[in-house]
Design an enzyme around this catalytic site. Structure first.
Site, PDB file in Angstrom:
ATOM      1  N   SER A   1      -1.453  57.728  82.739  1.00 12.49           N
ATOM      2  CA  SER A   1      -0.509  58.443  81.881  1.00 12.49           C
ATOM      3  C   SER A   1      -0.812  59.937  81.947  1.00 12.49           C
ATOM      4  O   SER A   1      -1.947  60.353  81.763  1.00 12.49           O
ATOM      5  CB  SER A   1      -0.654  57.941  80.437  1.00 12.49           C
ATOM      6  OG  SER A   1       0.139  58.710  79.568  1.00 12.49           O
TER       7      SER A   1
ATOM      8  N   LEU B   1       6.704  62.627  77.595  1.00 12.06           N
ATOM      9  CA  LEU B   1       7.840  63.561  77.564  1.00 12.06           C
ATOM     10  C   LEU B   1       7.955  64.271  76.202  1.00 12.06           C
ATOM     11  O   LEU B   1       7.832  65.466  76.110  1.00 12.06           O
ATOM     12  CB  LEU B   1       9.105  62.762  77.894  1.00 12.06           C
ATOM     13  CG  LEU B   1      10.295  63.496  78.473  1.00 12.06           C
ATOM     14  CD1 LEU B   1       9.924  64.308  79.702  1.00 12.06           C
ATOM     15  CD2 LEU B   1      11.393  62.473  78.842  1.00 12.06           C
ATOM     16  N   HIS B   2       8.238  63.541  75.167  1.00 12.43           N
ATOM     17  CA  HIS B   2       8.256  64.010  73.759  1.00 12.43           C
ATOM     18  C   HIS B   2       9.350  65.012  73.410  1.00 12.43           C
ATOM     19  O   HIS B   2       9.664  65.198  72.243  1.00 12.43           O
ATOM     20  CB  HIS B   2       6.916  64.608  73.318  1.00 12.43           C
ATOM     21  CG  HIS B   2       5.732  63.793  73.702  1.00 12.43           C
ATOM     22  ND1 HIS B   2       5.630  62.456  73.434  1.00 12.43           N
ATOM     23  CD2 HIS B   2       4.588  64.120  74.346  1.00 12.43           C
ATOM     24  CE1 HIS B   2       4.475  61.997  73.887  1.00 12.43           C
ATOM     25  NE2 HIS B   2       3.831  62.978  74.443  1.00 12.43           N
TER      26      HIS B   2
ATOM     27  N   CYS C   1      -2.851  55.328  69.990  1.00  8.05           N
ATOM     28  CA  CYS C   1      -2.557  56.426  70.917  1.00  8.05           C
ATOM     29  C   CYS C   1      -2.808  57.753  70.241  1.00  8.05           C
ATOM     30  O   CYS C   1      -2.320  57.999  69.143  1.00  8.05           O
ATOM     31  CB  CYS C   1      -1.090  56.408  71.320  1.00  8.05           C
ATOM     32  SG  CYS C   1      -0.660  55.001  72.292  1.00  8.05           S
TER      33      CYS C   1
ATOM     34  N   GLU D   1     -14.667  57.763  73.890  1.00 12.58           N
ATOM     35  CA  GLU D   1     -14.270  56.481  73.316  1.00 12.58           C
ATOM     36  C   GLU D   1     -13.499  55.653  74.349  1.00 12.58           C
ATOM     37  O   GLU D   1     -12.768  56.188  75.178  1.00 12.58           O
ATOM     38  CB  GLU D   1     -13.420  56.706  72.075  1.00 12.58           C
ATOM     39  CG  GLU D   1     -14.243  57.315  70.958  1.00 12.58           C
ATOM     40  CD  GLU D   1     -13.506  57.426  69.635  1.00 12.58           C
ATOM     41  OE1 GLU D   1     -14.148  57.202  68.594  1.00 12.58           O
ATOM     42  OE2 GLU D   1     -12.305  57.731  69.617  1.00 12.58           O
TER      43      GLU D   1
HETATM   44  N1  SAH Z   1      -3.343  62.661  78.521  1.00 13.72           N
HETATM   45  C1  SAH Z   1      -2.471  61.606  78.838  1.00 13.72           C
HETATM   46  C2  SAH Z   1      -2.963  60.245  78.398  1.00 13.72           C
HETATM   47  C3  SAH Z   1      -3.587  60.085  77.032  1.00 13.72           C
HETATM   48  S1  SAH Z   1      -2.593  60.039  75.618  1.00 13.72           S
HETATM   49  C4  SAH Z   1      -1.083  61.847  78.265  1.00 13.72           C
HETATM   50  O1  SAH Z   1      -0.962  62.703  77.420  1.00 13.72           O
HETATM   51  O2  SAH Z   1      -0.155  61.186  78.715  1.00 13.72           O
HETATM   52  C5  SAH Z   1      -1.605  58.548  75.708  1.00 13.72           C
HETATM   53  C6  SAH Z   1      -0.269  58.700  74.977  1.00 13.72           C
HETATM   54  O3  SAH Z   1      -0.447  58.836  73.569  1.00 13.72           O
HETATM   55  C7  SAH Z   1       0.516  59.927  75.431  1.00 13.72           C
HETATM   56  O4  SAH Z   1       1.849  59.593  75.654  1.00 13.72           O
HETATM   57  C8  SAH Z   1       0.396  60.822  74.228  1.00 13.72           C
HETATM   58  O5  SAH Z   1       1.435  61.768  74.157  1.00 13.72           O
HETATM   59  C9  SAH Z   1       0.430  59.846  73.085  1.00 13.72           C
HETATM   60  N2  SAH Z   1      -0.083  60.383  71.828  1.00 13.72           N
HETATM   61  C10 SAH Z   1      -0.974  61.391  71.653  1.00 13.72           C
HETATM   62  N3  SAH Z   1      -1.199  61.598  70.342  1.00 13.72           N
HETATM   63  C11 SAH Z   1      -0.441  60.709  69.666  1.00 13.72           C
HETATM   64  C12 SAH Z   1      -0.259  60.410  68.284  1.00 13.72           C
HETATM   65  N4  SAH Z   1      -0.904  61.074  67.328  1.00 13.72           N
HETATM   66  N5  SAH Z   1       0.606  59.422  67.961  1.00 13.72           N
HETATM   67  C13 SAH Z   1       1.254  58.726  68.911  1.00 13.72           C
HETATM   68  N6  SAH Z   1       1.110  58.952  70.221  1.00 13.72           N
HETATM   69  C14 SAH Z   1       0.276  59.934  70.614  1.00 13.72           C
END
Ligand code: SAH
Ligand code: SF4
Length: 373
Positions: free
Chosen positions: A223, A247-248, A365, A96
């Site tokens: 990212s 980071l999270h 995201c 996608e």
């Molecule tokens: N693989 C890379 C880029 C793709 S995800 C990464 O993880 O950084 C892009 C962003 O969306 C990342 O910060 C990821 O943690 C966040 N993300 C993933 N799932 C999500 C969700 N369900 N809700 C909000 N953000 C999310």
């Protein structure tokens, strides 16, 4: 090595091939123009001319592949700003790509892999598992697809794609802005870009070419979930991109519970690599933090982030959790997000909350997967 794909070659690589095959560089330059400035998408759209003779084209197509993913499905968000494309690859796998147009920006959110090996618990792509890396050509094709959509929309619609509020802003109401082009690329679609480093960097070199899509150095963001060797390589190679690090969690334990890849690349190591990156390049890093109610969104968490990022030029992007099938957490409410921002402000860390867009078509995201609308 398989056959090269035309869209996976840089301009100079294409010229070198032309010379190897006994043709002039100018033929390669003409072909490049047709691909990147005129947006040709198939051999049949490339009629020969003086600077691109039939003999040259025959050799090109004998040596190289040239095709585009087919658009298996296109969905438009009711927010008026977001469109999602489900693209079918040659081996029948699907990915996608998202087109976003707001606040005067046109951005393609591109995928770097089919699925993802990193397994973040709240991410629909992670929930699918990993299938394969995308090639540079498949990444470039996503950007060209979005650029073509933008140009076609701008040409056919005097309002530049509909009278949505942001697009009706004065600068965009001007007829001089009707030739809308793709300006920004974010590697935030499916996959972990630094797990597919070589193909992603090759694609970026092609996308930045001033004689092609000409994306500016400040216009490409990569990212990463925190692939430490990839971050160190970006710094050593001085790659002209923005870096975002997901980071999270601000302790090893909390982070690893959400991001399994953190067991391999530990938080301490990640922060060391981030410090090295900012010191080497003199650039800040964007840190992404998915806000999950009751899990990582309290003031204590925000203070821990403030302490963790001390001394690192940083900006934090908060992303309230988007729903996915495989995770039942809830997003933090706006007041909670504001509280988190306020705490970080106390540490002098700029912090934005990402707008929720495209959620109705699962284009937000972490929502990209193949079983969604
Ligand atoms: N693989 C890379 C880029 C793709 S995800 C990464 O993880 O950084 C892009 C962003 O969306 C990342 O910060 C990821 O943690 C966040 N993300 C993933 N799932 C999500 C969700 N369900 N809700 C909000 N953000 C999310
Ligand atoms: Fe992969 Fe990024 Fe999703 Fe994690 S958040 S599973 S790294 S795409």
């Amino acid at each position: 090595m398989g056959r090269p794909h035309l869209l996976g070659l840089t301009r100079s690589q294409l010229a070198e091939r032309a010379v190897e095959w006994g043709f002039a560089r100018i033929h390669a330059a003409s072909l490049w123009n047709e691909l990147y400035l005129k947006g040709r998408r198939a051999p049949a759209e490339l009629p020969p001319h003086d600077r691109m003779p039939a003999r040259f084209l025959e050799r090109v197509f004998a040596e190289c592949d040239f095709d585009f993913p087919e658009v298996a499905r296109e969905t438009h968000s009711s927010d008026g700003f977001t469109r999602k494309y489900l693209l079918g690859l040659r081996d029948a796998h699907r990915i996608e790509t998202v087109l976003m147009r707001y606040s005067g920006r046109t951005t393609a959110c591109v995928s770097s892999q089919v699925g993802c090996a990193m397994g973040c618990v709240f991410c629909a792509t992670g929930q699918m598992g990993y299938t394969r890396h995308l090639t540079a050509a498949e990444i470039v094709a996503q950007a060209l697809h979005v650029d073509r959509v933008l140009r076609a929309t701008a040409a056919s619609d005097p309002q530049v794609g509909g009278a949505t509020p942001a697009l009706a802003e004065p600068e965009h109401a001007s007829p001089h802005h009707r030739h809308e082009r793709l300006r920004n690329i974010v590697f935030m679609g499916m996959g972990e870009p630094l797990h597919n480093y070589d193909e992603v960097m090759q694609a970026i070199d092609i996308l930045r070419d001033p004689a092609g899509l000409a994306l500016g150095a400040q216009k490409i963001s990569v990212s990463t979930v925190g692939v430490v060797p990839g971050i160190r390589r970006l710094a050593a190679e001085r790659r002209p991109v923005h870096l975002a690090v997901s980071l999270h969690g601000a302790t090893q334990e909390e982070r690893a519970a959400l991001v399994p890849a953190a067991r391999k690349w530990k938080l301490d190591e990640l922060m060391d690599a981030c410090r090295e990156y900012t010191a080497t390049l003199g650039r800040r890093i964007f840190f992404e933090w998915t806000l999950i109610e009751g899990k990582n969104d309290g003031p204590d968490h925000a203070h821990a982030v403030g302490a963790l990022l001390a001394g690192i030029p940083a900006q934090v992007n908060l992303i309230p959790l988007n729903p996915t099938f495989g995770y039942d957490g809830r997003p933090t409410q706006p007041a909670g997000a504001r509280g988190f921002q306020d705490v970080l402000a106390g540490y002098g860390i700029p912090c934005t909350v990402r707008q929720r867009r495209g959620i109705d078509i699962a284009a937000g995201c972490g929502q990209l997967a193949l079983n969604t609308p």
